[in-house]
Design a protein around this motif. Sequence first.
Motif, PDB file in Angstrom:
ATOM      1  N   THR A 147     -51.984 139.228 -73.840  1.00 19.46           N
ATOM      2  CA  THR A 147     -52.902 138.490 -74.711  1.00 19.46           C
ATOM      3  C   THR A 147     -52.135 138.167 -75.990  1.00 19.46           C
ATOM      4  O   THR A 147     -51.918 139.040 -76.835  1.00 19.46           O
ATOM      5  CB  THR A 147     -54.144 139.332 -75.038  1.00 19.46           C
ATOM      6  OG1 THR A 147     -54.800 139.697 -73.826  1.00 19.46           O
ATOM      7  CG2 THR A 147     -55.106 138.553 -75.930  1.00 19.46           C
ATOM      8  N   LEU A 148     -51.684 136.924 -76.081  1.00 19.42           N
ATOM      9  CA  LEU A 148     -50.872 136.527 -77.218  1.00 19.42           C
ATOM     10  C   LEU A 148     -51.754 136.228 -78.425  1.00 19.42           C
ATOM     11  O   LEU A 148     -52.939 135.892 -78.290  1.00 19.42           O
ATOM     12  CB  LEU A 148     -50.041 135.289 -76.863  1.00 19.42           C
ATOM     13  CG  LEU A 148     -49.059 135.463 -75.696  1.00 19.42           C
ATOM     14  CD1 LEU A 148     -48.388 134.129 -75.362  1.00 19.42           C
ATOM     15  CD2 LEU A 148     -48.010 136.512 -76.025  1.00 19.42           C
ATOM     16  N   THR A 151     -52.135 132.022 -82.527  1.00 16.01           N
ATOM     17  CA  THR A 151     -51.225 130.966 -82.972  1.00 16.01           C
ATOM     18  C   THR A 151     -49.959 130.877 -82.124  1.00 16.01           C
ATOM     19  O   THR A 151     -49.094 130.035 -82.390  1.00 16.01           O
ATOM     20  CB  THR A 151     -50.812 131.201 -84.441  1.00 16.01           C
ATOM     21  OG1 THR A 151     -50.206 132.493 -84.560  1.00 16.01           O
ATOM     22  CG2 THR A 151     -52.028 131.121 -85.355  1.00 16.01           C
ATOM     23  N   VAL A 152     -49.827 131.742 -81.112  1.00 14.48           N
ATOM     24  CA  VAL A 152     -48.601 131.798 -80.309  1.00 14.48           C
ATOM     25  C   VAL A 152     -48.914 131.438 -78.860  1.00 14.48           C
ATOM     26  O   VAL A 152     -49.833 131.994 -78.255  1.00 14.48           O
ATOM     27  CB  VAL A 152     -47.965 133.207 -80.359  1.00 14.48           C
ATOM     28  CG1 VAL A 152     -46.702 133.257 -79.502  1.00 14.48           C
ATOM     29  CG2 VAL A 152     -47.653 133.604 -81.795  1.00 14.48           C
ATOM     30  N   CYS A 153     -48.158 130.500 -78.288  1.00 14.97           N
ATOM     31  CA  CYS A 153     -48.307 130.159 -76.878  1.00 14.97           C
ATOM     32  C   CYS A 153     -47.167 130.802 -76.080  1.00 14.97           C
ATOM     33  O   CYS A 153     -46.183 131.301 -76.651  1.00 14.97           O
ATOM     34  CB  CYS A 153     -48.306 128.641 -76.676  1.00 14.97           C
ATOM     35  SG  CYS A 153     -46.740 127.832 -77.088  1.00 14.97           S
ATOM     36  N   LYS A 154     -47.297 130.787 -74.770  1.00 14.77           N
ATOM     37  CA  LYS A 154     -46.295 131.409 -73.896  1.00 14.77           C
ATOM     38  C   LYS A 154     -44.903 130.818 -74.135  1.00 14.77           C
ATOM     39  O   LYS A 154     -43.909 131.541 -74.178  1.00 14.77           O
ATOM     40  CB  LYS A 154     -46.707 131.237 -72.440  1.00 14.77           C
ATOM     41  CG  LYS A 154     -45.707 131.792 -71.442  1.00 14.77           C
ATOM     42  CD  LYS A 154     -46.150 131.533 -70.010  1.00 14.77           C
ATOM     43  CE  LYS A 154     -45.081 131.931 -69.011  1.00 14.77           C
ATOM     44  NZ  LYS A 154     -45.489 131.624 -67.603  1.00 14.77           N
ATOM     45  N   GLU A 155     -44.847 129.483 -74.267  1.00 13.69           N
ATOM     46  CA  GLU A 155     -43.556 128.826 -74.449  1.00 13.69           C
ATOM     47  C   GLU A 155     -42.896 129.269 -75.756  1.00 13.69           C
ATOM     48  O   GLU A 155     -41.680 129.485 -75.807  1.00 13.69           O
ATOM     49  CB  GLU A 155     -43.728 127.305 -74.430  1.00 13.69           C
ATOM     50  CG  GLU A 155     -44.092 126.723 -73.069  1.00 13.69           C
ATOM     51  CD  GLU A 155     -45.516 127.037 -72.642  1.00 13.69           C
ATOM     52  OE1 GLU A 155     -46.356 127.327 -73.538  1.00 13.69           O
ATOM     53  OE2 GLU A 155     -45.788 127.007 -71.417  1.00 13.69           O
ATOM     54  N   GLU A 156     -43.689 129.425 -76.811  1.00 15.27           N
ATOM     55  CA  GLU A 156     -43.144 129.881 -78.093  1.00 15.27           C
ATOM     56  C   GLU A 156     -42.672 131.328 -77.993  1.00 15.27           C
ATOM     57  O   GLU A 156     -41.626 131.685 -78.543  1.00 15.27           O
ATOM     58  CB  GLU A 156     -44.212 129.750 -79.184  1.00 15.27           C
ATOM     59  CG  GLU A 156     -44.500 128.331 -79.612  1.00 15.27           C
ATOM     60  CD  GLU A 156     -45.642 128.261 -80.616  1.00 15.27           C
ATOM     61  OE1 GLU A 156     -45.541 127.466 -81.558  1.00 15.27           O
ATOM     62  OE2 GLU A 156     -46.619 129.016 -80.452  1.00 15.27           O
TER      63      GLU A 156
END
Length: 207
Positions: A147-148, A151-156
């Motif tokens: 669970t990020l 403001t953070v996505c998987k790619e980031e």
Amino acid sequence: MKQAERTARSKHEIFVAAHTEFGQHDYETVTMESICTKHHISKGMMYHYYTGKDELFLLCVQKMFEQLHDHLDAHFDSFTQGTVSDMVNTYFLQREHFFQTFAQERVIYENAMIHPPKHLKEEIQRLRQPVQEVNRRFMEQVFAHATLRGTVCKEEAMRFLESVSCMCWPLWELYRDGETDLFSVEREFRHFLNMLLFGIAEEDGNA
């Protein structure tokens, strides 16, 4: 026996001898002479097929990384089960199992990664690519299950980890508490990765 078969057999005999020496002793203490003397290999045959100690050491390192890659890849499905902490623990337990099973590979890993010859560091990192590929796939699974922060996505997250990865070993060398045997290193690195993933402090809920 054909010449090609004799050549292959001779090269394999030398490789097995070198693997035994590098799998039991520190890189610095192994010499071409010690390999020849202990394993009854003529220096003429040795230097006919190999240029020197470094070539043989790097072949052993390459083989070790390939075996570690194959082991981790074979157990990859087990890294995608449970919580993120479970996944990280399972990953490191499989690494530990590999090095407990293959004691000579453990010593070669220590020679290559914990106490690397300075002039071979770049080549060792190149040979490590198969393991790094599994590491990347593993972290993709971790971020897919994690669970990020909003403001953070998987790619980031992947981009951040890949940016940090090139500095992980130098950072860890500064962080570590003087331990140098592989299993202590693995435990500390697991803790280091947990801090990278989960941070070191709770965010102030009143901020």
